[in-house]
Design an enzyme around this catalytic site. Structure first.
Site, mmCIF file in Angstrom:
data_model
loop_
_atom_site.group_PDB
_atom_site.id
_atom_site.type_symbol
_atom_site.label_atom_id
_atom_site.label_comp_id
_atom_site.label_asym_id
_atom_site.label_seq_id
_atom_site.Cartn_x
_atom_site.Cartn_y
_atom_site.Cartn_z
ATOM 1 N N ARG A 288 0.849 -1.178 0.000
ATOM 2 C CA ARG A 288 0.000 0.000 0.000
ATOM 3 C C ARG A 288 0.892 1.239 0.000
ATOM 4 O O ARG A 288 1.882 1.303 0.738
ATOM 5 C CB ARG A 288 -0.927 0.022 1.228
ATOM 6 C CG ARG A 288 -1.934 -1.117 1.278
ATOM 7 C CD ARG A 288 -3.025 -0.943 0.242
ATOM 8 N NE ARG A 288 -4.045 -1.986 0.349
ATOM 9 C CZ ARG A 288 -4.020 -3.140 -0.306
ATOM 10 N NH1 ARG A 288 -3.009 -3.411 -1.101
ATOM 11 N NH2 ARG A 288 -4.986 -4.015 -0.160
ATOM 12 N N GLU A 317 -1.940 8.096 -4.612
ATOM 13 C CA GLU A 317 -2.243 7.522 -5.927
ATOM 14 C C GLU A 317 -3.511 8.137 -6.535
ATOM 15 O O GLU A 317 -4.489 8.328 -5.811
ATOM 16 C CB GLU A 317 -2.433 6.002 -5.744
ATOM 17 C CG GLU A 317 -2.219 5.210 -7.002
ATOM 18 C CD GLU A 317 -2.045 3.732 -6.710
ATOM 19 O OE1 GLU A 317 -2.740 2.937 -7.360
ATOM 20 O OE2 GLU A 317 -1.230 3.375 -5.834
ATOM 21 N N HIS A 335 0.699 0.596 -10.424
ATOM 22 C CA HIS A 335 -0.179 -0.320 -9.680
ATOM 23 C C HIS A 335 -0.572 -1.531 -10.536
ATOM 24 O O HIS A 335 -1.753 -1.791 -10.761
ATOM 25 C CB HIS A 335 -1.428 0.415 -9.193
ATOM 26 C CG HIS A 335 -2.044 -0.220 -7.986
ATOM 27 N ND1 HIS A 335 -2.627 0.507 -6.987
ATOM 28 C CD2 HIS A 335 -2.180 -1.525 -7.608
ATOM 29 C CE1 HIS A 335 -3.097 -0.309 -6.053
ATOM 30 N NE2 HIS A 335 -2.827 -1.549 -6.411
#
Length: 401
Positions: A288, A317, A335
């Site tokens: 994360r 993000e 990602h």
């Protein structure tokens, strides 16, 4: 009034209306819903991230369930709207659900699904890929070559790090962390140090080459790895369970982060912890984004040019903190840890079956990490929802299959 959004409709006369906020890989998930009399509406709006207003328009006046994405803000507004429309289920096409207010879902009686069990190996593979790419400076060398700068071999050109015999550190030795550790130990003969509040017994036995009868039956090859090295006259790899995270940071040459994200792991890697690491260490994060203080990381990269990092996730993000994109000692990818065809199609299938299971009144699968029966395309999936994170709060029954 919410503006209408572009959609693609499958099985328009279906009894149950299921909405997907994004087109998803494969068609099996669509077919499974259609076969159970669902009308499937897929949003085709040309927006990377849908707003709450967009999703409200998709839900409309009647909606039995929604398949959504981790970029969406699922809270009070959306769950209340879904409940008013008769909706019983929402599923993220993701294992994480930090974007979901589960308490709000509980308040409106909406089941929340996620998709664990299908991302382990593919996420570990990307972490391993970033590790090798950073160690051997592959991205820098690729850019150099494409720029037409290569005019002959040089002794010091893009000298990187040899991984064999070095120490890999894993912070969070759950399924993904352990899978990554096995890849680096067996693939590159690295020694292992890990930190986790729980002992990773199977991982330890993998490294040493000892095994129980159960391990031999379930995982015969890894159990023989230690003996294999000895038989070939090579130095056996070692493992150690660290007593603290700082011990891993001090000793490891390569560190991969695999913790959950909560209050205790927010900015787990900060200015102080970065200073603890070796000057030429490599840091990889496929967990994360907020686990790392990105501002502190940029400063550390700037001050320590031989320190390298591989990132798949980011603190804010889809944005990066100022300066990160300019760092030659940083590899950044958007990602994509779960972005293998098999995994993404599996995630879509599991998300669809989470929603379908609640609509049909099926029980909850007993082990959300053992999802192979749902992914077998040659057989019908079990009559169960693969993974509902608030099943206990909603009092949903567990499957005995």
């Amino acid at each position: 009034m919410a503006k209408p959004v572009a959609i693609e409709v499958w099985n328009p006369n279906g009894k149950y209306r299921v909405v997907s906020t994004k087109p998803m890989p494969g068609t099996r998930w669509i077919n499974l819903l259609i076969e159970q009399d669902c009308r499937v509406e897929i949003c085709t709006q040309k927006k990377t991230i849908l707003s709450v207003e967009d999703i409200l328009a998709l839900i409309g006046d009647k909606c039995d369930g929604v398949i959504g994405q981790l970029t969406e803000d699922w809270g009070e507004t959306l769950f209340s709207a879904l409940s008013r429309a008769g909706g019983k289920a929402f599923s993220n096409m993701a294992v994480g659900y930090n974007n979901v207010d589960v308490n709000a879902a509980n308040k409106y009686g909406v089941a929340v699904g996620n998709t664990p069990g299908v991302l382990t190996e593919t996420t570990a593979e990307l972490a391993a890929s970033l590790s090798v790419a950073a160690a051997r400076r592959i991205v820098e060398a690729d850019e150099f070559m494409r720029a037409g700068l290569y005019d002959g071999w040089l002794p010091h050109l893009f000298v990187g790090n040899l991984l064999k015999g070095q120490t890999v550190g894993v912070i969070g030795a759950g399924r993904i962390g352990s899978a990554y550790a096995r890849m680096m130990v067996e693939g590159f003969k690295m020694n292992l140090i890990y930190y986790d509040i729980y002992q990773a017994t199977r991982l330890e036995k993998f490294v040493t080459g000892t095994c129980s009868l159960i391990m031999l039956l379930t995982c015969p090859t890894p159990a023989a790895y230690g003996q294999f090295l000895k038989a070939n006259g090579e130095q056996p790899v070692t493992w150690k369970r660290a007593s603290s995270m700082d011990e891993v940071l001090r000793e490891a040459d390569l560190i991969s982060l695999h913790p959950v994200l909560d209050k205790t792991t927010y900015h787990l890697i900060n200015k102080e912890s970065l200073a603890t690491m070796k000057k030429e260490a490599i840091l990889v994060n496929c967990s994360r984004g907020p686990v790392i203080d990105e501002v502190a990381l940029v400063e550390h990269l700037r001050e320590n040019p031989m320190f390298r990092v591989g990132l798949d996730v980011f603190e804010d993000e889809p944005y990066m903190k100022p300066g990160l994109a300019e760092m030659k000692n940083a590899i950044v990818v958007p990602h994509i840890a779960s972005a293998s065809k098999w995994t993404r199609e599996g995630m879509a299938t599991l998300a669809a079956l989470n929603v379908l299971g609640k609509i049909k009144g099926y029980p909850i699968w007993s082990d959300p990490n053992r999802v192979e029966p749902f992914l077998n395309e040659k057989a019908l999936p079990p009559a169960a929802s693969p993974s509902i994170v608030n099943a206990k709060a909603l009092g949903l029954p567990v499957s005995k299959l």
